[in-house]
Scaffold this motif. Structure first.
Motif, PDB file in Angstrom:
ATOM      1  N   ASN A 601       2.099  44.198   8.461  1.00 17.37           N
ATOM      2  CA  ASN A 601       2.357  45.714   8.555  1.00 17.37           C
ATOM      3  C   ASN A 601       1.329  46.225   9.459  1.00 17.37           C
ATOM      4  N   LYS A 602       0.149  46.217   8.773  1.00 17.11           N
ATOM      5  CA  LYS A 602      -0.809  46.843   9.396  1.00 17.11           C
ATOM      6  C   LYS A 602      -1.306  46.161  10.699  1.00 17.11           C
ATOM      7  N   ARG A 603      -1.045  44.819  10.975  1.00 19.24           N
ATOM      8  CA  ARG A 603      -1.313  44.295  12.448  1.00 19.24           C
ATOM      9  C   ARG A 603      -0.265  44.722  13.357  1.00 19.24           C
ATOM     10  N   ILE A 604       1.007  44.855  12.749  1.00 19.15           N
ATOM     11  CA  ILE A 604       2.110  45.445  13.478  1.00 19.15           C
ATOM     12  C   ILE A 604       1.727  46.670  14.279  1.00 19.15           C
ATOM     13  N   GLY A 605       1.331  47.541  13.267  1.00 21.47           N
ATOM     14  CA  GLY A 605       1.033  48.917  13.543  1.00 21.47           C
ATOM     15  C   GLY A 605      -0.105  49.078  14.631  1.00 21.47           C
ATOM     16  N   ASN A 606      -0.987  48.215  14.660  1.00 20.24           N
ATOM     17  CA  ASN A 606      -2.065  48.048  15.613  1.00 20.24           C
ATOM     18  C   ASN A 606      -1.548  47.516  16.810  1.00 20.24           C
ATOM     19  N   ILE A 607      -0.633  46.728  16.930  1.00 20.16           N
ATOM     20  CA  ILE A 607      -0.092  46.157  18.071  1.00 20.16           C
ATOM     21  C   ILE A 607       1.023  47.061  18.733  1.00 20.16           C
ATOM     22  N   LEU A 608       1.540  48.072  18.018  1.00 25.76           N
ATOM     23  CA  LEU A 608       2.380  48.969  18.639  1.00 25.76           C
ATOM     24  C   LEU A 608       1.671  50.252  19.197  1.00 25.76           C
ATOM     25  N   LYS A 609       0.474  50.354  18.681  1.00 22.00           N
ATOM     26  CA  LYS A 609      -0.301  51.545  19.029  1.00 22.00           C
ATOM     27  C   LYS A 609      -0.902  51.197  20.433  1.00 22.00           C
ATOM     28  N   LYS A 610      -1.344  49.840  20.515  1.00 21.47           N
ATOM     29  CA  LYS A 610      -1.969  49.423  21.779  1.00 21.47           C
ATOM     30  C   LYS A 610      -1.079  49.370  22.945  1.00 21.47           C
ATOM     31  N   SER A 611       0.112  49.349  22.618  1.00 23.31           N
ATOM     32  CA  SER A 611       1.084  48.926  23.725  1.00 23.31           C
ATOM     33  C   SER A 611       1.292  50.065  24.581  1.00 23.31           C
ATOM     34  N   GLU A 612       1.705  49.916  25.817  1.00 23.82           N
ATOM     35  CA  GLU A 612       1.938  51.156  26.615  1.00 23.82           C
ATOM     36  C   GLU A 612       3.211  51.750  26.687  1.00 23.82           C
ATOM     37  N   THR A 618      14.838  48.130  20.000  1.00 26.95           N
ATOM     38  CA  THR A 618      16.108  47.433  20.468  1.00 26.95           C
ATOM     39  C   THR A 618      15.557  45.850  20.815  1.00 26.95           C
ATOM     40  N   VAL A 619      16.496  44.932  20.490  1.00 28.12           N
ATOM     41  CA  VAL A 619      16.320  43.587  20.636  1.00 28.12           C
ATOM     42  C   VAL A 619      17.552  42.771  21.490  1.00 28.12           C
ATOM     43  N   ASN A 620      17.284  42.106  22.398  1.00 22.44           N
ATOM     44  CA  ASN A 620      18.270  41.430  22.941  1.00 22.44           C
ATOM     45  C   ASN A 620      18.002  40.036  22.518  1.00 22.44           C
ATOM     46  N   ALA A 635      16.335  36.583  10.083  1.00 26.17           N
ATOM     47  CA  ALA A 635      15.978  36.913   8.563  1.00 26.17           C
ATOM     48  C   ALA A 635      16.296  38.531   8.503  1.00 26.17           C
ATOM     49  N   MET A 636      15.888  39.161   9.548  1.00 28.24           N
ATOM     50  CA  MET A 636      15.906  40.568   9.565  1.00 28.24           C
ATOM     51  C   MET A 636      17.538  40.896   9.542  1.00 28.24           C
ATOM     52  N   GLN A 637      18.243  40.470  10.238  1.00 26.87           N
ATOM     53  CA  GLN A 637      19.639  40.529  10.353  1.00 26.87           C
ATOM     54  C   GLN A 637      20.385  40.376   8.801  1.00 26.87           C
ATOM     55  N   ALA A 638      19.676  39.544   8.148  1.00 27.62           N
ATOM     56  CA  ALA A 638      20.329  39.057   7.021  1.00 27.62           C
ATOM     57  C   ALA A 638      19.810  40.198   5.736  1.00 27.62           C
ATOM     58  N   THR A 639      18.391  40.565   5.920  1.00 25.88           N
ATOM     59  CA  THR A 639      17.537  41.665   5.003  1.00 25.88           C
ATOM     60  C   THR A 639      17.605  42.961   5.293  1.00 25.88           C
ATOM     61  N   VAL A 640      17.407  43.447   6.394  1.00 24.02           N
ATOM     62  CA  VAL A 640      17.239  44.787   6.427  1.00 24.02           C
ATOM     63  C   VAL A 640      18.330  45.657   6.150  1.00 24.02           C
ATOM     64  N   LEU A 693      11.115  45.855  12.930  1.00 18.66           N
ATOM     65  CA  LEU A 693      10.445  45.401  11.575  1.00 18.66           C
ATOM     66  C   LEU A 693       9.584  46.426  11.031  1.00 18.66           C
ATOM     67  N   HIS A 694       8.808  47.028  11.918  1.00 20.65           N
ATOM     68  CA  HIS A 694       7.855  48.204  11.230  1.00 20.65           C
ATOM     69  C   HIS A 694       8.563  49.164  10.965  1.00 20.65           C
ATOM     70  N   GLU A 695       9.720  50.017  11.325  1.00 22.77           N
ATOM     71  CA  GLU A 695      10.565  50.954  10.780  1.00 22.77           C
ATOM     72  C   GLU A 695      11.224  50.489   9.535  1.00 22.77           C
ATOM     73  N   ALA A 696      11.603  49.490   9.527  1.00 23.31           N
ATOM     74  CA  ALA A 696      12.232  48.829   8.179  1.00 23.31           C
ATOM     75  C   ALA A 696      11.404  48.648   6.970  1.00 23.31           C
ATOM     76  N   MET A 697      10.120  48.356   7.565  1.00 25.51           N
ATOM     77  CA  MET A 697       8.980  48.189   6.419  1.00 25.51           C
ATOM     78  C   MET A 697       8.621  49.248   5.778  1.00 25.51           C
ATOM     79  N   ASN A 698       8.487  50.444   6.493  1.00 25.06           N
ATOM     80  CA  ASN A 698       7.987  51.738   6.488  1.00 25.06           C
ATOM     81  C   ASN A 698       8.978  52.611   6.116  1.00 25.06           C
ATOM     82  N   ARG A 699       9.834  52.234   5.662  1.00 25.29           N
ATOM     83  CA  ARG A 699      11.150  53.323   5.390  1.00 25.29           C
ATOM     84  C   ARG A 699      10.756  54.099   4.043  1.00 25.29           C
TER      85      ARG A 699
END
Length: 708
Positions: A601-612, A618-620, A635-640, A693-699
Motif C-alpha cells: 500500500n505504501k509503495r502504491i501510494g508513492n507510485i501514484l504521487k509520482k505520476s503526472e 478506471t481499468v480497461n 481477484a479485486m473483482q471477487a474481493t473488493v 486497489l489503493h482506494e479499496a485498501m484505504n477505505r
C-alpha cells in the motif's frame, strides 16, 4: 568504610499547606541526589521524607563520612602541542600541569592516547573524596535553592558581626532551626542564617519538653513523637487522620462515612502535627439547603469532613481534625460548631433569596455581563449556544429535542447571576438544576442545565440525558470556535481558557454517546452561529481536535501506528466510528498478510504521487496484458465488492479482513509487471488498476502507516 544514617531538618514557621507535601518530597529528593552525585551515599540509598506544618526533613541511609577517592584521567592537550620534537615538555604543558598541582616530574608519567585524528596527552591522578561537611553543605544549598516554593518571603536576620545590622533572607517561611546529624554526630553546616545542631521544637502546646534533643539520626521520628508530640511523616499523619475519620464515622453509626476528598485530606494533613478527630453537629434545618452548598462551605472554608449516610445523603454531623488533644474536648467541639453555623446560615440565606426569582427572569441580565471583549456579553454567547444546540438537536432528534435543547441552553448560564454561585463559583450548573426544578421545569431540562459543563475533567461523567449532551456539545463548540476565531489558540503549556479540555469533551461526547455527527458538521454548525464577518477558524479547530483525538486514542490503549492509520489519515472525521475503525486496524495488523499488504500500500501510494496528473480509478480489462495484472484485476473483482459491502454495513473489521486475500496477487503483480510502461495507454491502465486497489485498501484506514 563505615556508614551511618544522615538526618537533616529545617525548622520553620507554618508552611503553606497546599504546597507542603511537594516541598517535603522535593527537599528530600534533591538533598539525597546531591549526596549520591558526590559519592557520599550509594545510588540505591533509602531516602525518607518528613514534612509537617513546621518542618521539612530528610533521612538518608548509609551515608559516608568521607567519599572514596576517585581515579581521574584528564586530557591535557595534543602531543604536538605539549611536547617538542625531541620529547621535551613545552611551556604550555608545564603551565597546564602547574594548574593541576603537578610539575615537570609528572611528564614521564603522562599517557598518550588517540583523540580524534590526533594523539593527545592525558594526566592520571587521584581526586580525594568529598568530606561530608563540605558535601552536605553543597547538597543543602542545592535542596533549598530548588524547592518549588509557591511564593517567597523576605525576612531579616540580625548579623553576628561587631557592628549591629541586619541581613535579608529569602525563603518560603522564616526558618528558626537547623539539624544535621550523621549518626549521633552533628555535621557542621549552615543555611538561612542558621548553624546546625541536634535540637528542634515539638508541638506548640503539647510537647513534653522544649527543645527536643535528638540523640541520633535514627531516632528522629520516634523522639519527635514521644517528646515533641509530633508525627513527622506526612504519609503516617495522613494515614492516622484517615483511620480516625473512619473510626469517628463508625461511632456515629447508621452507616455514616466521611466524604472522600483526597485533596482535602492532604491539606488537613499539612495543617496539623498531632491529629485528633472530633465529632460535631449543626442544626438539622440547614439540611433543607442543597447538600452541595453545605458540603462545599464546610470543606472549602472550614476544612471539615461532612458525614454522609448510607445512601450518600448529607447528615447534620461533621468531623473536625483538631491539632490539640485536651482531656475535655467540649470547648473545641463547641467552638467549631459556633464557627460553622454562620457559614451555613449564609448558604441558606442565598438559597432562599435566589429562589425568589426564576431562571427565566434572569436571562435578560446576561446581556449586562461581559463574556469577552471581542466576543460580547454572556447574553450574546447564550444566543450562539442556543443556535448550535437547536441545530444539533434537530439532527439528532427532530423538533422535540431541538426545542428542549433550546430551552436548556437559554437558561444554562443564568445561575451565574445568583447569589449562591456568586459566593461559590464551583456550584455553577449544579445550582441551575436546583432552581430549574423549583421553577417547575422538567427533570430533563434540570439535568441538562446541571450537566452542560460535563465532562469537566479527564474521567468525568458525561451528561445524564440527550438534552444535556446536546447543550454540552453546543457550549464547548461555541467556546472553541469563538476563541480560535479571535486568535486565542493555546500555546505550549498555556491554555487559560481550557480549550484542550473543551476539545476533548467534544470528542468524548460524540464517541461515547455514539452520535452520528461528523466533526465537519459540528464545526460548521458552530461557525454558522457567529455573525457575518467573524473569522472562520474551522480548519484550525479541526486540526486541534485531531491532536486531542490522537491522545485520547493512545490513552485507550492503541499504538501510535494504529492511531496514525485512522486519525493521521483524516478517517476520524466521523468521530463516532473511530473506536470501530481502530479495532478493525488492530485486527488487520494481527493477520499474517498485513505486513506485506501495508508495504504494498505504501509503495502504491508513492507510485501514484509520482505520476503526472490525476490518476483515474478506471481499468480497461481488455487492455490488461500480463498474467499477473489480469490475476490481480480478477481477484479485486471477487474481493473488493464484498469488502465495500461490509464497510457500508459498518463491519470495518470484516471489510479489512476480506482484503487479506489480495496479498498473493498483489505480490505477484509487483514481481511481474512494469507499471511505468513505455506505452502511455498501458501505463495509464495499470495506474488506474493501482488507484482502484489503493482506494479499496484505504477505505477504513491508511494501511501504509502500518508499514515498518
Amino acid at each position: 568504610m563505615t556508614t551511618q544514617n544522615l538526618l537533616v531538618e529545617l525548622f520553620v514557621e507554618e508552611l503553606p499547606p497546599k504546597a507542603l507535601k511537594k516541598l517535603g518530597d522535593a527537599f528530600a529528593t534533591v538533598l539525597a541526589d546531591q549526596l549520591k552525585a558526590q559519592g557520599l551515599a550509594p545510588a540505591d540509598a533509602q531516602v525518607t521524607a518528613f514534612a509537617s506544618p513546621r518542618r521539612l526533613a530528610a533521612q538518608v541511609a548509609g551515608v559516608l563520612a568521607r567519599a572514596a577517592d576517585k581515579a581521574v584521567s584528564q586530557k591535557l592537550m595534543p602531543v604536538s602541542v605539549g611536547l617538542t620534537a625531541d620529547g621535551q615538555p613545552t611551556p604550555a604543558l608545564l603551565k597546564r600541569l602547574g594548574a593541576l598541582g603537578a610539575d615537570a616530574s609528572a611528564v614521564a608519567g603522562l599517557k598518550r592516547a588517540p583523540d580524534g585524528k590526533a594523539e593527545a596527552l592525558f594526566y592520571d591522578s587521584v581526586a580525594p573524596g568529598a568530606e561530608l561537611a563540605t558535601g552536605l553543605q553543597k547538597a543543602l544549598d542545592e535542596a533549598i535553592a530548588k524547592l518549588p516554593i509557591p511564593k517567597v518571603m523576605s525576612y531579616q536576620l540580625e548579623t553576628d558581626c561587631e557592628l549591629p545590622g541586619w541581613s535579608s533572607v529569602n525563603f518560603v517561611r522564616p526558618a528558626h532551626g537547623l539539624v544535621a546529624l550523621h549518626g549521633s554526630s552533628v555535621v557542621p553546616v549552615k543555611a538561612l542564617g542558621l548553624t546546625s545542631g541536634n535540637t528542634t521544637q515539638g508541638h506548640r502546646f503539647e510537647a513534653a519538653v522544649s527543645p527536643v534533643v535528638l540523640k541520633d539520626a535514627d531516632s528522629y521520628a520516634a523522639t519527635l513523637a514521644k517528646d515533641g508530640a509530633v508525627i513527622a511523616s506526612f504519609a503516617e499523619r495522613k494515614a492516622e487522620i484517615a483511620r480516625q475519620l473512619a473510626a469517628a464515622a463508625a461511632k456515629v453509626g447508621g452507616g455514616c462515612r466521611p466524604i472522600e476528598d483526597d485533596a482535602l485530606l492532604d491539606e488537613v494533613t499539612a495543617l496539623v502535627e498531632r491529629p485528633n478527630v472530633l465529632i460535631c453537629e449543626f442544626e438539622p434545618q440547614f439540611l433543607d439547603v442543597p447538600q452541595e452548598c453545605l458540603i462545599l462551605t464546610m470543606k472549602a472554608n472550614q476544612k471539615y469532613f461532612p458525614l454522609l449516610d448510607a445512601q450518600g445523603k448529607l447528615t447534620n454531623r461533621f468531623l473536625v481534625v483538631s491539632n490539640i488533644s485536651p482531656a475535655d474536648a467540649s470547648a473545641v467541639i463547641g467552638g467549631n460548631e459556633r464557627v460553622v453555623r454562620p457559614r451555613l446560615a449564609d448558604a441558606k440565606f442565598f438559597f432562599d433569596q435566589d429562589r425568589k426569582k426564576t431562571l427565566a427572569s434572569r436571562v435578560e441580565g446576561l446581556g449586562k455581563v461581559v463574556y469577552h471583549n471581542k466576543l460580547g456579553t454572556q447574553g450574546e454567547r447564550t444566543e450562539r449556544v442556543r443556535a448550535i444546540a437547536r441545530a444539533i438537536g434537530q439532527q439528532l432528534g427532530g423538533d422535540v429535542l431541538a426545542a428542549s435543547a433550546d430551552t436548556a441552553a437559554q437558561l444554562a448560564k443564568t445561575d451565574l447571576l445568583t447569589d449562591m454561585v456568586g459566593e461559590f463559583p464551583e456550584l455553577q450548573g449544579i445550582m441551575g438544576g436546583y432552581y430549574a426544578r423549583h421553577d417547575g421545569l422538567t427533570e430533563d431540562i434540570a439535568f441538562a442545565i446541571e450537566d452542560h459543563y460535563r465532562p469537566r475533567f479527564a474521567g468525568d461523567e458525561l451528561p445524564r440525558n440527550t438534552t444535556g449532551v446536546v447543550v454540552a456539545l453546543a457550549d464547548k463548540l461555541e467556546t472553541l470556535m469563538g476563541l480560535f476565531g479571535i486568535g486565542q489558540r493555546p500555546t505550549g503549556d498555556k491554555d487559560p481558557f481550557a480549550l484542550r479540555r473543551h476539545a476533548l469533551g467534544v470528542i468524548r461526547l460524540v464517541i461515547e454517546c455514539r452520535l452520528m455527527l461528523s466533526a465537519n458538521t459540528l464545526v460548521n454548525t458552530a461557525f454558522d452561529a457567529f455573525p457575518r464577518g467573524f473569522s472562520d477558524a474551522g480548519t484550525d479547530v479541526l486540526e486541534f481536535m485531531s491532536e486531542r483525538l490522537e491522545g485520547y486514542c493512545r490513552e485507550s490503549g492503541y499504538s501510535a501506528a494504529e492511531v496514525d492509520a485512522v486519525v493521521g489519515s483524516g478517517r476520524w472525521i466521523g468521530l463516532a466510528v473511530v473506536p470501530q475503525l481502530l479495532a478493525a486496524v488492530r485486527a488487520f495488523a494481527a493477520l499474517p498478510e498485513a505486513p506485506a499488504l501495508a508495504a504494498a500500500n505504501k509503495r502504491i501510494g508513492n507510485i501514484l504521487k509520482k505520476s503526472e496528473g490525476e490518476v483515474a480509478a478506471t481499468v480497461n480489462a481488455s487492455a490488461l496484458v500480463e498474467p499477473a495484472e489480469k490475476d490481480l484485476f480478477a481477484a479485486m473483482q471477487a474481493t473488493v465488492p464484498a469488502a465495500k459491502a461490509r464497510f457500508d454495513a459498518g463491519d470495518y473489521t470484516g471489510s479489512l479482513q476480506a482484503l487479506a486475500a489480495l496479498r498473493a496477487p498483489v505480490d505477484a503483480f509487483f514481481d511481474g509487471v512494469m507499471v511505468n510502461a513505455d506505452d502511455p495507454a498501458l501505463k495509464a491502465n495499470r495506474l488506474g488498476l493501482l488507484k482502484q486497489l489503493h482506494e479499496a485498501m484505504n477505505r477504513v484506514a491508511d494501511l501504509s502507516r502500518l508499514a515498518t
